[in-house]
Design a protein around this motif. Structure first.
Motif, PDB file in Angstrom:
ATOM      1  N   ALA A   1       2.688   6.442   5.011  1.00 37.01           N
ATOM      2  CA  ALA A   1       1.896   5.321   3.939  1.00 37.01           C
ATOM      3  C   ALA A   1       3.517   4.781   3.237  1.00 37.01           C
ATOM      4  O   ALA A   1       4.318   6.087   3.133  1.00 37.01           O
ATOM      5  CB  ALA A   1       1.230   6.213   2.908  1.00 37.01           C
ATOM      6  N   MET A   2       3.077   3.508   2.094  1.00 37.36           N
ATOM      7  CA  MET A   2       3.986   3.684   1.587  1.00 37.36           C
ATOM      8  C   MET A   2       4.094   3.670  -0.245  1.00 37.36           C
ATOM      9  O   MET A   2       2.786   2.746   0.073  1.00 37.36           O
ATOM     10  CB  MET A   2       4.886   2.386   1.811  1.00 37.36           C
ATOM     11  N   ALA A   3       4.530   4.243  -0.681  1.00 36.60           N
ATOM     12  CA  ALA A   3       4.070   3.977  -2.823  1.00 36.60           C
ATOM     13  C   ALA A   3       3.487   1.754  -3.156  1.00 36.60           C
ATOM     14  O   ALA A   3       4.367   1.273  -1.761  1.00 36.60           O
ATOM     15  CB  ALA A   3       5.430   3.651  -3.363  1.00 36.60           C
ATOM     16  N   GLU A   4       2.511   1.379  -3.205  1.00 25.74           N
ATOM     17  CA  GLU A   4       2.623   0.479  -3.863  1.00 25.74           C
ATOM     18  C   GLU A   4       1.643   0.346  -5.071  1.00 25.74           C
ATOM     19  O   GLU A   4       0.737   1.195  -5.839  1.00 25.74           O
ATOM     20  CB  GLU A   4       1.629  -0.423  -2.944  1.00 25.74           C
ATOM     21  N   GLY A   5       3.334  -0.137  -5.494  1.00 19.37           N
ATOM     22  CA  GLY A   5       2.029  -0.412  -7.361  1.00 19.37           C
ATOM     23  C   GLY A   5       3.051   0.889  -8.508  1.00 19.37           C
ATOM     24  O   GLY A   5       3.369   1.296  -7.582  1.00 19.37           O
ATOM     25  N   ASP A   6       1.571   0.745  -8.834  1.00 21.24           N
ATOM     26  CA  ASP A   6       0.977   2.720  -9.829  1.00 21.24           C
ATOM     27  C   ASP A   6       1.323   3.316  -8.602  1.00 21.24           C
ATOM     28  O   ASP A   6       0.848   4.706  -9.158  1.00 21.24           O
ATOM     29  CB  ASP A   6      -0.248   2.221 -11.347  1.00 21.24           C
ATOM     30  N   PHE A   7       0.596   3.249  -7.230  1.00 17.81           N
ATOM     31  CA  PHE A   7       0.178   4.217  -6.215  1.00 17.81           C
ATOM     32  C   PHE A   7       1.281   4.591  -5.440  1.00 17.81           C
ATOM     33  O   PHE A   7       2.023   4.190  -5.416  1.00 17.81           O
ATOM     34  CB  PHE A   7      -0.766   3.826  -5.135  1.00 17.81           C
ATOM     35  N   SER A   8       1.754   6.147  -5.464  1.00 17.04           N
ATOM     36  CA  SER A   8       2.471   6.254  -4.676  1.00 17.04           C
ATOM     37  C   SER A   8       2.182   7.989  -4.038  1.00 17.04           C
ATOM     38  O   SER A   8       0.872   8.103  -4.195  1.00 17.04           O
ATOM     39  CB  SER A   8       3.735   7.438  -5.188  1.00 17.04           C
ATOM     40  N   VAL A   9       3.025   8.218  -2.877  1.00 11.98           N
ATOM     41  CA  VAL A   9       2.625   9.481  -2.167  1.00 11.98           C
ATOM     42  C   VAL A   9       3.123  11.054  -2.281  1.00 11.98           C
ATOM     43  O   VAL A   9       4.351  10.447  -2.490  1.00 11.98           O
ATOM     44  CB  VAL A   9       3.161   9.063  -0.845  1.00 11.98           C
ATOM     45  N   VAL A  10       2.452  11.768  -2.100  1.00 16.07           N
ATOM     46  CA  VAL A  10       3.117  12.988  -2.401  1.00 16.07           C
ATOM     47  C   VAL A  10       3.144  13.915  -1.455  1.00 16.07           C
ATOM     48  O   VAL A  10       2.214  14.030  -0.438  1.00 16.07           O
ATOM     49  CB  VAL A  10       1.600  13.784  -3.745  1.00 16.07           C
ATOM     50  N   GLN A  11       4.293  14.057  -1.035  1.00 14.22           N
ATOM     51  CA  GLN A  11       3.899  15.396  -0.074  1.00 14.22           C
ATOM     52  C   GLN A  11       3.732  17.075  -0.359  1.00 14.22           C
ATOM     53  O   GLN A  11       4.528  17.504  -1.332  1.00 14.22           O
ATOM     54  CB  GLN A  11       5.517  15.123   0.267  1.00 14.22           C
ATOM     55  N   ARG A  12       2.355  17.205   0.647  1.00 14.59           N
ATOM     56  CA  ARG A  12       2.307  18.522  -0.041  1.00 14.59           C
ATOM     57  C   ARG A  12       2.875  19.486   1.140  1.00 14.59           C
ATOM     58  O   ARG A  12       3.775  19.534   1.855  1.00 14.59           O
ATOM     59  CB  ARG A  12       0.581  18.783   0.544  1.00 14.59           C
ATOM     60  N   THR A  13       2.538  20.857   0.418  1.00 14.99           N
ATOM     61  CA  THR A  13       3.438  21.722   0.743  1.00 14.99           C
ATOM     62  C   THR A  13       3.515  22.687   2.104  1.00 14.99           C
ATOM     63  O   THR A  13       3.413  22.944   2.964  1.00 14.99           O
ATOM     64  CB  THR A  13       3.744  22.995  -0.187  1.00 14.99           C
ATOM     65  N   ASP A  14       1.327  21.979   2.764  1.00 15.52           N
ATOM     66  CA  ASP A  14       0.969  21.821   3.520  1.00 15.52           C
ATOM     67  C   ASP A  14       1.290  21.377   4.766  1.00 15.52           C
ATOM     68  O   ASP A  14       0.818  21.258   5.617  1.00 15.52           O
ATOM     69  CB  ASP A  14      -0.328  22.464   4.078  1.00 15.52           C
ATOM     70  N   GLY A  15       1.932  20.036   4.358  1.00 15.88           N
ATOM     71  CA  GLY A  15       2.503  19.123   6.240  1.00 15.88           C
ATOM     72  C   GLY A  15       2.116  17.568   5.595  1.00 15.88           C
ATOM     73  O   GLY A  15       2.016  16.769   5.826  1.00 15.88           O
ATOM     74  N   THR A  16       0.715  18.066   4.696  1.00 16.68           N
ATOM     75  CA  THR A  16       0.056  16.580   4.300  1.00 16.68           C
ATOM     76  C   THR A  16       0.589  16.355   3.169  1.00 16.68           C
ATOM     77  O   THR A  16       1.049  16.261   2.746  1.00 16.68           O
ATOM     78  CB  THR A  16      -1.560  16.945   4.212  1.00 16.68           C
ATOM     79  N   ALA A  17       0.312  15.232   3.375  1.00 20.03           N
ATOM     80  CA  ALA A  17       0.946  13.816   2.290  1.00 20.03           C
ATOM     81  C   ALA A  17      -0.541  12.999   1.547  1.00 20.03           C
ATOM     82  O   ALA A  17      -1.891  12.972   1.809  1.00 20.03           O
ATOM     83  CB  ALA A  17       1.469  12.334   3.316  1.00 20.03           C
TER      84      ALA A  17
END
Length: 130
Positions: A79-95
């Motif tokens: 997944a890639m950021a789009e407008g006001d939406f971004s991707v957060v990487q979680r410490t458990d390896g998920t996004a």
């Protein structure tokens, strides 16, 4: 003539009673839906999304038991950021997805589209308002 006026009035009321979709984001995976006069972010099924006061921009602090009650709005690995939406990487390896930097979650007690039972829980969970 009176019948036409009644019919027009009924049609107007029906339109006002139906939740309005103002926008779709992330290819329709997230929407902005009028719930109680507020433009609330929901998923494609109309399930309400929330933000957590203990998060910071780009950082999720909801794991383990918290994430069981407040499941993240997961993002695909590519997944890639789009407008006001971004991707957060979680410490458990998920996004997961974030809106204006704030990670987005569901509330496990919301059972139907438009439910907002999670708003205000613990004084730290709030509707994700557009």
């Amino acid at each position: 003539m009176h019948f036409r006026s009644l019919l027009a009035g009924a049609a107007t009321l029906a339109l006002l009673a139906t939740p309005a979709l103002s926008a779709e984001y992330l290819g329709g995976d997230v929407m902005s839906t009028d719930i109680g006069g507020k433009m609330v972010l929901t998923d494609f099924n109309g399930m309400t999304l929330y933000i957590f006061d203990k998060d910071t921009a780009g950082v999720s602090n909801c794991y383990d038991t918290c994430a069981e009650k407040w499941p993240p709005l997961f993002a695909d690995a590519d997944a890639m950021a789009e407008g006001d939406f971004s991707v957060v990487q979680r410490t458990d390896g998920t996004a997961m997805w974030a809106y204006k930097g704030m990670p987005l979650y569901y509330w496990y007690e919301d059972a139907a589209p438009g439910d907002t039972k999670g708003d205000g829980v613990g004084g730290v969970w709030h509707l994700a308002i557009e």
